[in-house]
Design a protein around this motif. Structure first.
Motif: not given
Length: 340
Positions: A84-99, A124-126
């Motif tokens: 789950d943590a990997t999924s969070v970071l991957q989503r954040a990285r996708e948004l970073t590259i988009q922005m 934080v919860n994870l």
């Protein structure tokens, strides 16, 4: 010289013979009814001593198996959390590259910051996940603490303060459980090379670090042009990303690189988890084989051979009948019978 044998001695000898055969017959009957060759210590003291040792070994194996199940459940839970943590970071990285693309406006970035804020809360919860026993997974030996990661206030190079996160769990060691027999019964700080023990938790300062090291700090570039030195964890990278997007600016490439490093680090931790789970499975198979051998040895010591016991029963029964018939003849031997 001819030895004299009294009538009393005849009686005692005959009675002793009948008693011996009767006791043996009773013992065999008890063995056949219970199915056990040893029903009390007096039956075979040596076998009883061996059986005690075998039972102790079998109970120890049962405990090791239970420890292995517990350890495996802990590691599998940790692996799920890290997925789950990997999924969070991957989503954040996708948004970073988009922005980072010029096609997005400041308003688009500010809207994306709201999603990043939710990802921060999720991360934080994870990082503060607890097992069913309410123990923290990523706090090291401080598994009963309130949290593994908590908020902290940090001032940047320009004196502006912001809220970040830092690891507050134990930084001295990790928890281990014994899952098999060993030679020295010694628990080393590192379980590498000791298949009898397995680590059931990982410190959060390593699992969620940016560069895969425990403890330390990282320096981040702030949207106000300053720099800040914060705890070395990916949660702070997400906080920095959110602040950049809230300001309407393009996030710097440093953030995408740090997120990628964090994802790579978690993947390495998961690979280690897989190795530990495999060790548990290997130990379980070895214990099962050893347990079967011990149970077979115990069976040979404890259980009665029905065929042999049945033959002994018949033989002893015949011997008792002969002893009884012989006693009946001895009762008739007297001087008066001889004179008649």
């Amino acid at each position: 010289m001819v030895a004299r044998i009294s009538t009393t001695q005849f009686y005692h000898t005959s009675l002793d013979a009948m008693e011996t055969h009767a006791n043996k017959l009773l013992q065999i009957q008890e063995q056949l009814s219970s199915g056990k060759r040893v029903n009390r210590p007096s039956d075979d003291p040596v076998a009883v001593s061996k059986l005690h040792k075998l039972n102790h070994a079998l109970n120890t194996i049962d405990q090791f198996v239970e420890n292995g199940r517990y350890a495996k459940s802990q590691l599998e839970l940790e692996d799920t959390v890290l997925n789950d943590a990997t999924s969070v970071l991957q989503r954040a990285r996708e948004l970073t590259i988009q922005m980072m693309n010029d096609t997005y406006s400041p308003a688009d970035r500010q809207a994306t910051a709201q999603e990043i804020d939710q990802l921060i809360k999720q991360m934080v919860n994870l990082a503060n996940t607890k097992n069913p026993e309410k123990e923290l997974l990523f706090a090291g030996l401080s598994s009963n603490a309130t949290a593994a990661f908590a908020t902290t206030i940090v001032a940047d190079s320009g004196g502006q303060v912001d809220t970040y996160y830092e690891y507050v769990g134990d930084d001295a060691g990790a928890r281990f459980v014994q899952i098999g027999f060993d030679n020295d019964n010694y628990l080393a700080p590192n379980d590498q090379g000791d298949p009898s023990r397995v680590r059931i938790g990982d410190r959060g300062d390593k699992v969620f670090s940016v560069n895969g090291t425990t403890g330390g700090t990282i320096t981040i570039d702030r949207p106000n042009g300053n720099t800040a030195t914060v705890d070395n964890n990916v949660i702070n990278v997400l906080v920095n990303l959110r602040d950049w997007l809230q300001s309407g600016q393009q996030p710097p490439p440093q953030i995408a690189d740090q997120l990628y490093q964090g994802i790579t680090n978690i993947s390495q931790v998961q690979a280690e988890l897989g190795g530990r789970i495999n060790r548990i499975d290997s130990q379980y198979d070895a214990l099962q084989n050893f347990q079967l051998a011990l149970k077979d040895h115990k069976k040979n010591l404890e259980e009665v051979d029905v065929v042999k016991a049945t033959a002994d029963f018949t033989q002893t029964q015949v011997a008792l009948q002969f002893a009884q018939q012989a006693f009946a003849k001895v009762q008739q031997v007297s001087l008066f019978n001889y004179l008649r």
